[in-house]
Design an enzyme around this catalytic site. Sequence first.
Site, PDB file in Angstrom:
ATOM      1  N   ASN A  16       0.851  -1.185   0.000  1.00  0.00           N
ATOM      2  CA  ASN A  16       0.000   0.000   0.000  1.00  0.00           C
ATOM      3  C   ASN A  16       0.890   1.240   0.000  1.00  0.00           C
ATOM      4  O   ASN A  16       1.676   1.423   0.936  1.00  0.00           O
ATOM      5  CB  ASN A  16      -0.897  -0.022   1.249  1.00  0.00           C
ATOM      6  CG  ASN A  16      -1.865   1.154   1.299  1.00  0.00           C
ATOM      7  OD1 ASN A  16      -1.483   2.278   0.991  1.00  0.00           O
ATOM      8  ND2 ASN A  16      -3.106   0.891   1.685  1.00  0.00           N
ATOM      9  N   HIS A  18      -5.581   3.635  -1.487  1.00  0.00           N
ATOM     10  CA  HIS A  18      -6.859   3.962  -0.861  1.00  0.00           C
ATOM     11  C   HIS A  18      -7.254   5.376  -1.287  1.00  0.00           C
ATOM     12  O   HIS A  18      -6.670   6.341  -0.813  1.00  0.00           O
ATOM     13  CB  HIS A  18      -6.711   3.865   0.658  1.00  0.00           C
ATOM     14  CG  HIS A  18      -7.992   4.093   1.397  1.00  0.00           C
ATOM     15  ND1 HIS A  18      -8.060   4.050   2.765  1.00  0.00           N
ATOM     16  CD2 HIS A  18      -9.251   4.359   0.973  1.00  0.00           C
ATOM     17  CE1 HIS A  18      -9.304   4.278   3.155  1.00  0.00           C
ATOM     18  NE2 HIS A  18     -10.045   4.463   2.083  1.00  0.00           N
ATOM     19  N   ARG A  42      -9.363   8.052  -0.685  1.00  0.00           N
ATOM     20  CA  ARG A  42     -10.302   8.498   0.332  1.00  0.00           C
ATOM     21  C   ARG A  42     -11.146   9.659  -0.170  1.00  0.00           C
ATOM     22  O   ARG A  42     -10.696  10.435  -1.021  1.00  0.00           O
ATOM     23  CB  ARG A  42      -9.546   8.940   1.598  1.00  0.00           C
ATOM     24  CG  ARG A  42      -9.043   7.788   2.453  1.00  0.00           C
ATOM     25  CD  ARG A  42      -8.293   8.283   3.674  1.00  0.00           C
ATOM     26  NE  ARG A  42      -8.054   7.205   4.636  1.00  0.00           N
ATOM     27  CZ  ARG A  42      -8.842   6.921   5.659  1.00  0.00           C
ATOM     28  NH1 ARG A  42      -9.956   7.635   5.828  1.00  0.00           N
ATOM     29  NH2 ARG A  42      -8.558   5.948   6.492  1.00  0.00           N
ATOM     30  N   ARG A  63      -6.836  12.806   1.274  1.00  0.00           N
ATOM     31  CA  ARG A  63      -5.747  13.262   2.153  1.00  0.00           C
ATOM     32  C   ARG A  63      -4.384  12.755   1.679  1.00  0.00           C
ATOM     33  O   ARG A  63      -3.357  13.301   2.014  1.00  0.00           O
ATOM     34  CB  ARG A  63      -5.996  12.803   3.575  1.00  0.00           C
ATOM     35  CG  ARG A  63      -5.954  11.297   3.745  1.00  0.00           C
ATOM     36  CD  ARG A  63      -6.200  10.876   5.184  1.00  0.00           C
ATOM     37  NE  ARG A  63      -7.579  11.113   5.600  1.00  0.00           N
ATOM     38  CZ  ARG A  63      -8.066  10.706   6.781  1.00  0.00           C
ATOM     39  NH1 ARG A  63      -7.294  10.042   7.637  1.00  0.00           N
ATOM     40  NH2 ARG A  63      -9.303  10.946   7.121  1.00  0.00           N
ATOM     41  N   THR A 120      -7.997   3.738   9.109  1.00  0.00           N
ATOM     42  CA  THR A 120      -9.177   2.884   9.198  1.00  0.00           C
ATOM     43  C   THR A 120      -9.305   2.311  10.610  1.00  0.00           C
ATOM     44  O   THR A 120      -8.323   1.798  11.167  1.00  0.00           O
ATOM     45  CB  THR A 120      -9.059   1.735   8.176  1.00  0.00           C
ATOM     46  OG1 THR A 120      -8.928   2.324   6.886  1.00  0.00           O
ATOM     47  CG2 THR A 120     -10.287   0.840   8.198  1.00  0.00           C
ATOM     48  N   GLU A 144     -11.004  -9.235   3.269  1.00  0.00           N
ATOM     49  CA  GLU A 144      -9.716  -8.881   3.868  1.00  0.00           C
ATOM     50  C   GLU A 144      -9.964  -8.706   5.351  1.00  0.00           C
ATOM     51  O   GLU A 144     -10.715  -7.804   5.756  1.00  0.00           O
ATOM     52  CB  GLU A 144      -9.107  -7.622   3.256  1.00  0.00           C
ATOM     53  CG  GLU A 144      -7.769  -7.281   3.906  1.00  0.00           C
ATOM     54  CD  GLU A 144      -6.988  -6.187   3.199  1.00  0.00           C
ATOM     55  OE1 GLU A 144      -7.109  -6.061   1.969  1.00  0.00           O
ATOM     56  OE2 GLU A 144      -6.263  -5.457   3.898  1.00  0.00           O
ATOM     57  N   HIS A 171      -3.702  -4.432   7.866  1.00  0.00           N
ATOM     58  CA  HIS A 171      -3.810  -3.233   8.717  1.00  0.00           C
ATOM     59  C   HIS A 171      -2.925  -3.343   9.957  1.00  0.00           C
ATOM     60  O   HIS A 171      -3.094  -4.241  10.785  1.00  0.00           O
ATOM     61  CB  HIS A 171      -5.236  -2.894   9.140  1.00  0.00           C
ATOM     62  CG  HIS A 171      -5.289  -1.480   9.670  1.00  0.00           C
ATOM     63  ND1 HIS A 171      -5.481  -0.385   8.859  1.00  0.00           N
ATOM     64  CD2 HIS A 171      -5.082  -1.005  10.907  1.00  0.00           C
ATOM     65  CE1 HIS A 171      -5.427   0.713   9.602  1.00  0.00           C
ATOM     66  NE2 HIS A 171      -5.194   0.369  10.853  1.00  0.00           N
TER      67      HIS A 171
HETATM   68  C1  LIG Z   1      -8.196  -0.451   5.014  1.00  0.00           C
HETATM   69  C2  LIG Z   1      -6.871  -0.311   5.636  1.00  0.00           C
HETATM   70  O1  LIG Z   1      -6.585  -0.829   6.666  1.00  0.00           O
HETATM   71  C3  LIG Z   1      -5.812   0.463   4.960  1.00  0.00           C
HETATM   72  O2  LIG Z   1      -5.506  -0.112   3.773  1.00  0.00           O
HETATM   73  C4  LIG Z   1      -6.244   1.875   4.724  1.00  0.00           C
HETATM   74  O3  LIG Z   1      -5.627   2.377   3.583  1.00  0.00           O
HETATM   75  C5  LIG Z   1      -5.833   2.673   5.935  1.00  0.00           C
HETATM   76  O4  LIG Z   1      -6.093   4.017   5.655  1.00  0.00           O
HETATM   77  P1  LIG Z   1      -4.820   4.992   5.490  1.00  0.00           P
HETATM   78  O5  LIG Z   1      -3.979   4.441   4.388  1.00  0.00           O
HETATM   79  O6  LIG Z   1      -5.473   6.311   5.181  1.00  0.00           O
HETATM   80  O7  LIG Z   1      -4.101   4.927   6.823  1.00  0.00           O
HETATM   81  N1  LIG Z   2      -5.724  -2.936   3.945  1.00  0.00           N
HETATM   82  C1  LIG Z   2      -4.499  -2.775   4.688  1.00  0.00           C
HETATM   83  C2  LIG Z   2      -3.524  -1.949   3.909  1.00  0.00           C
HETATM   84  O1  LIG Z   2      -3.655  -1.787   2.707  1.00  0.00           O
HETATM   85  C3  LIG Z   2      -2.373  -1.342   4.586  1.00  0.00           C
HETATM   86  O2  LIG Z   2      -2.657  -1.027   5.921  1.00  0.00           O
HETATM   87  P1  LIG Z   2      -1.397  -0.487   6.771  1.00  0.00           P
HETATM   88  O3  LIG Z   2      -0.297  -1.503   6.641  1.00  0.00           O
HETATM   89  O4  LIG Z   2      -1.003   0.830   6.179  1.00  0.00           O
HETATM   90  O5  LIG Z   2      -1.929  -0.381   8.183  1.00  0.00           O
END
Ligand SMILES: CC(=O)[C@@H](O)[C@H](O)COP(=O)(O)O
Ligand SMILES: NCC(=O)COP(=O)(O)O
Length: 255
Positions: A9, A45, A47, A51, A103, A153, A193
């Site tokens: 991510n 993500h 949003r 942000r 999240t 997930e 997460h």
């Molecule tokens: C759904 C999740 O847990 C994450 O993938 C999400 O992207 C968290 O949001 P931020 O990346 O804005 O922290």
């Molecule tokens: N869905 C979880 C994700 O994409 C990444 O979450 P994090 O490792 O940034 O908490």
Amino acid sequence: MKDILLGVNVDHIATLRQARGTSYPDPVHAASVAELAGADGITIHLREDRRHINDRDVEVMARTLQTRMNLEMAVTDEMLDIAAQIKPKFCCLVPEKREELTTEGGLDVAGKLVKVSDAVLRLHSHGTTVSLFIDADIAQIDAAKATGAAFIEIHTGQYAEAETEAEMHEELARLIKGIEYADSIGLKVNAGHGLHYFNVKPIAAIPQIIELNIGHAIIARAAIDGLDKAVRDMKQLMLDARAMQLDPFNAASGH
Ligand SMILES: CC(=O)[C@@H](O)[C@H](O)COP(=O)(O)O
Ligand SMILES: NCC(=O)COP(=O)(O)O
């Protein structure tokens, strides 16, 4: 035993960019580095408040990713319209509150079954595979199955925030129970997460998990050691846990 996949991510590359309103660092560039380092997919993500990841990032990555896009988004008409244009390989439906730092929990599929089912149907209509970001809760897992989504997930946030080994074991047991149940009813299971280099192995050792989506910890490590190494080291930890067929509880105790 199947190898476990890593979705990187890159949201928080964009967080750094948004901090000053510059054009750098570019999450598109980061995604390419992560893919070359072994990421099996890229998660972003988009949003509602933009942000971090913005519409330009999604549009460019749709053309440049060599692996596949997992687009995380809220269940809103705005986001469904964007997904219909972009047609990502995967879409993960997540809960979203503007005031949250990140999240905070899983999507309440059971409480919004018709709305989520309609969203799944619309995403399937343009060939997108859907994952639902949910807690390891039997009622939510049953509801996810009822929507027709192929993947869930499982939210690992509470496990990641566990402060004692006993709490970590308790959370791990809860996750394993939910994951085994989801697998038994034919759902494909990802997780994510809050996972980092010191808590990922017990989760990666759970055999039913197909993919881990990890962002914050990898990007934080990249700030010190570089993104290539951050991705390679995380992937290696995951593959080692799976190859050694670690017992998740022993791994959580550092064995
Ligand atoms: C759904 C999740 O847990 C994450 O993938 C999400 O992207 C968290 O949001 P931020 O990346 O804005 O922290
Ligand atoms: N869905 C979880 C994700 O994409 C990444 O979450 P994090 O490792 O940034 O908490």
